[in-house]
Scaffold this motif. Structure first.
Motif, PDB file in Angstrom:
ATOM      1  N   CYS A 221      59.294 -27.076 -20.408  1.00 40.10           N
ATOM      2  CA  CYS A 221      59.867 -28.291 -20.990  1.00 40.10           C
ATOM      3  C   CYS A 221      59.688 -29.451 -20.036  1.00 40.10           C
ATOM      4  O   CYS A 221      60.272 -29.467 -18.951  1.00 40.10           O
ATOM      5  CB  CYS A 221      61.363 -28.113 -21.231  1.00 40.10           C
ATOM      6  N   SER A 222      58.884 -30.414 -20.412  1.00 35.29           N
ATOM      7  CA  SER A 222      58.743 -31.599 -19.581  1.00 35.29           C
ATOM      8  C   SER A 222      58.264 -32.750 -20.456  1.00 35.29           C
ATOM      9  O   SER A 222      57.156 -32.686 -20.992  1.00 35.29           O
ATOM     10  CB  SER A 222      57.750 -31.355 -18.442  1.00 35.29           C
ATOM     11  N   LYS A 223      59.083 -33.749 -20.577  1.00 37.81           N
ATOM     12  CA  LYS A 223      58.702 -34.907 -21.403  1.00 37.81           C
ATOM     13  C   LYS A 223      57.360 -35.458 -20.920  1.00 37.81           C
ATOM     14  O   LYS A 223      56.473 -35.727 -21.720  1.00 37.81           O
ATOM     15  CB  LYS A 223      59.800 -35.970 -21.313  1.00 37.81           C
ATOM     16  N   THR A 224      57.207 -35.602 -19.619  1.00 37.24           N
ATOM     17  CA  THR A 224      55.983 -36.217 -19.072  1.00 37.24           C
ATOM     18  C   THR A 224      54.884 -35.204 -18.754  1.00 37.24           C
ATOM     19  O   THR A 224      53.720 -35.554 -18.647  1.00 37.24           O
ATOM     20  CB  THR A 224      56.330 -36.927 -17.749  1.00 37.24           C
ATOM     21  N   PHE A 225      55.269 -33.979 -18.550  1.00 32.17           N
ATOM     22  CA  PHE A 225      54.382 -32.912 -18.072  1.00 32.17           C
ATOM     23  C   PHE A 225      53.713 -33.311 -16.750  1.00 32.17           C
ATOM     24  O   PHE A 225      52.575 -32.926 -16.457  1.00 32.17           O
ATOM     25  CB  PHE A 225      53.323 -32.502 -19.108  1.00 32.17           C
ATOM     26  N   THR A 226      54.440 -34.076 -15.946  1.00 36.20           N
ATOM     27  CA  THR A 226      53.919 -34.431 -14.622  1.00 36.20           C
ATOM     28  C   THR A 226      54.961 -34.116 -13.550  1.00 36.20           C
ATOM     29  O   THR A 226      54.720 -34.343 -12.375  1.00 36.20           O
ATOM     30  CB  THR A 226      53.605 -35.940 -14.520  1.00 36.20           C
ATOM     31  N   THR A 227      56.116 -33.622 -13.943  1.00 41.25           N
ATOM     32  CA  THR A 227      57.212 -33.451 -12.984  1.00 41.25           C
ATOM     33  C   THR A 227      56.902 -32.323 -12.012  1.00 41.25           C
ATOM     34  O   THR A 227      56.614 -31.193 -12.414  1.00 41.25           O
ATOM     35  CB  THR A 227      58.529 -33.200 -13.756  1.00 41.25           C
ATOM     36  N   LEU A 228      56.989 -32.689 -10.731  1.00 37.54           N
ATOM     37  CA  LEU A 228      56.602 -31.776  -9.655  1.00 37.54           C
ATOM     38  C   LEU A 228      57.259 -30.397  -9.764  1.00 37.54           C
ATOM     39  O   LEU A 228      56.583 -29.357  -9.741  1.00 37.54           O
ATOM     40  CB  LEU A 228      57.007 -32.446  -8.325  1.00 37.54           C
TER      41      LEU A 228
END
Ligand code: F6P
Length: 541
Positions: A198-205
């Protein structure tokens, strides 16, 4: 034209007047105080009578809502205006609980199709039809996310444990600390485990690191890279990045930039909630949120729970100098609710410039903290009752238990009511001294002890009460706090929907990670950071 300040001369006068009043006296003078200062929304009761307000003061607070054009703010949010002005985004988490009622047909279709996919997957899980690569039924779901992609679903899955539809275990991994993912994986069988990234941005470390670790573990355990498509799902606005990670399109649930991370448990970020409680109960959860939306949009301020709570919060922060707000849930189901609300409130209203970018000259979002009663009574209530800080409290409690055992729930409820009563009434030094003199203590001893045992009282609280915690009630509670926070942001003239404050730390950590990874790299940080890096080089490598 400059925006009206939340600090008005009229309200200051009410503050001066009420500073000479006590809650105990206000109750003694008015037998109708509870009726006067309580409000309801679909069975949810807010008792705000134990706050330092009277009719005239409340009237002035309600006027403040009008002066700040709250109704216009509410209409703008529900209409999808770009009220997140620093990102030029609409704020439409409410559309996720009303099926996009006020939106364009394509958006409405996207919302409803996605929800139907979530619920169909929940049906499959419930019927034991969700299988892994080896043909065995899925029995463990691991949600990998952080912040809004973790706290909301984790809180709701735990809160609604009495409504879980199957024995499927649902785990949450958020921290980049490898302890979190490795301990979780140690308890999983790859053949029966399904991962939701689950990641809105799909960039979260944090999320990407944990997702990669889970994928590597899966492949190492099964030697079946081709089976990833059966075990990995994603929820994101960044469909390309999710696909690049190796998740097949059919396993990706979309979300939209008009859903803020901390407001996203109503979207497919709440997939784990739907999988836990199933179709019918998830619909009830959305209906609870929707009921609060309708109440917020249409009720007069005097009956409007989010508005009343917001105004009282402003009253406490900007007139009484409260720096923090405690939230004490006398409901074990809500053990994670304070942590969830911390992000919701503090990431939303922890701002110090107005929407136009000018520094505010009044206090904004309070420090929110809390826990679950009665445990908190044995930890921090001492400070609430006798400490030097002025801390308003929200108590939350159900009339019935989801899991009754003998008389225990009545004892829980009695403790909750006793705490708000004690905060309000306090205990006078004179009464205590007399009590001890009557017990035969000397004058000097009685006087000394009375000073130590005195409880000043006059400390405000709200109590929220519901019949029993259900998915509908949880939906109401979450939406209540969402709208409380939004209302405060309108009054404080701040943007509740961006979070620029978290960016600097993310950027700096990238540079420091580079230095840590490369022992030969010269590091030119401040002296403290350099010293700490040296310690790491001496001890961590
Ligand atoms: O760091 C803060 C934050 O941006 C939150 O607002 C958000 O909920 C969280 O990170 C996770 O973001 P994402 O869902 O994009 O991984």
């Amino acid at each position: 034209m400059s925006k009206p300040s939340p600090v008005t001369a009229t309200l200051k006068q009410h503050h001066d007047r009420l500073s000479r009043q006590t809650l105990a006296r206000l109750f003694a003078e008015d037998a109708q105080r509870f009726q006067r200062f309580s409000a309801r929304c679909d069975g949810l009761l807010l008792d705000y009578s134990k706050n330092l307000v009277d009719e005239a003061c409340l009237e002035a607070l309600l006027e403040l809502a009008d002066q700040c054009e709250l109704q216009r703010g509410i209409n703008a949010m529900f209409a999808g205006d770009p009220i997140n002005n620093t990102e030029q985004r609409a704020v439409l988490h409410t559309a996720l609980r009303n099926g996009g009622q006020y939106l364009q047909p394509e958006t409405r279709q996207a919302i409803n199709q996605t929800r139907e996919r979530m619920l169909a997957m929940a049906d499959q899980l419930q019927q034991g039809e969700l299988k892994g690569y080896a043909g065995r039924t899925i029995d463990t779901i691991v949600n990998i996310g952080v912040g809004g992609s973790d706290l909301g679903p984790m809180m709701a899955v735990e809160a609604l444990a009495s409504y879980h539809q199957s024995a499927t275990r649902i785990r949450f991994v958020s921290n980049i600390d490898p302890v979190h993912i490795s301990r979780t994986l140690a308890q999983c069988d790859p053949a029966t485990t399904l991962f939701i990234i689950c990641s809105k941005t799909f960039t979260t470390l944090e999320t990407l690191a944990n997702a990669r670790a889970a994928r590597a573990w899966f492949v190492a355990q099964t030697a079946r890279e081709d089976a990833i498509h059966q075990h990995f799902y994603a929820v994101s606005t960044n469909l390309e990045a999710a696909a690049e990670f190796g998740i097949p399109e059919r396993n990706i649930f979309p979300m939209w930039d008009w859903v803020g991370g901390r407001y996203s448990l109503w979207s497919a970020i709440g997939l784990s909630i739907a999988l836990a409680i199933g179709r019918e109960q998830f619909e009830a959860f959305l209906a609870g949120g929707r009921a609060m939306d309708d109440h917020f949009r249409t009720s007069p301020w005097r009956q409007n729970l989010p508005v009343l709570m917001a105004l009282l919060g402003v009253w406490h922060s900007d007139y009484w100098g409260a720096q923090s707000q405690a939230l004490i849930c006398y409901d074990q189901n809500l053990a994670q609710f304070p942590a969830y609300l911390q992000q919701l409130d503090m990431e939303s209203n922890g701002k110090s410039v107005t929407r136009d970018g000018w520094p505010v000259d009044y206090a904004t979002g309070a420090i929110l903290w809390g826990g679950v009663g009665t445990n908190t009574q044995h930890s921090f209530h001492q400070l609430l009752h006798q400490g030097t800080h002025f801390i308003p409290v929200d108590f939350i409690v159900g009339a019935r238990s989801t899991d009754p055992v003998g008389e225990q729930h009545a004892a829980l409820l009695a403790n909750c009511l006793a705490q708000s009563q004690a905060l309000m009434q306090g205990r006078s030094e004179e009464d205590l001294k007399q009590q001890m003199l009557d017990q035969g203590k000397s004058e000097a001893e009685a006087a000394l002890l009375a000073r130590h045992r005195r409880i000043p009282g006059n400390r405000p609280s709200n109590t929220l009460m519901y019949p029993v915690l259900t998915p509908f009630v949880l939906g109401q509670l979450i939406a209540l706090y969402e709208h409380k926070i939004f209302t405060q942001s309108v009054i404080w003239d701040i943007n509740a929907f961006d979070q620029w404050g978290v960016e600097l730390g993310k950027e700096l950590s990238k540079t420091i990670t580079g230095v840590l990874k490369n022992p030969d790299q010269a590091h030119r940080q401040d002296a403290s950071t350099n010293g700490l890096i040296e310690y790491y080089r001496d001890n961590g490598l």
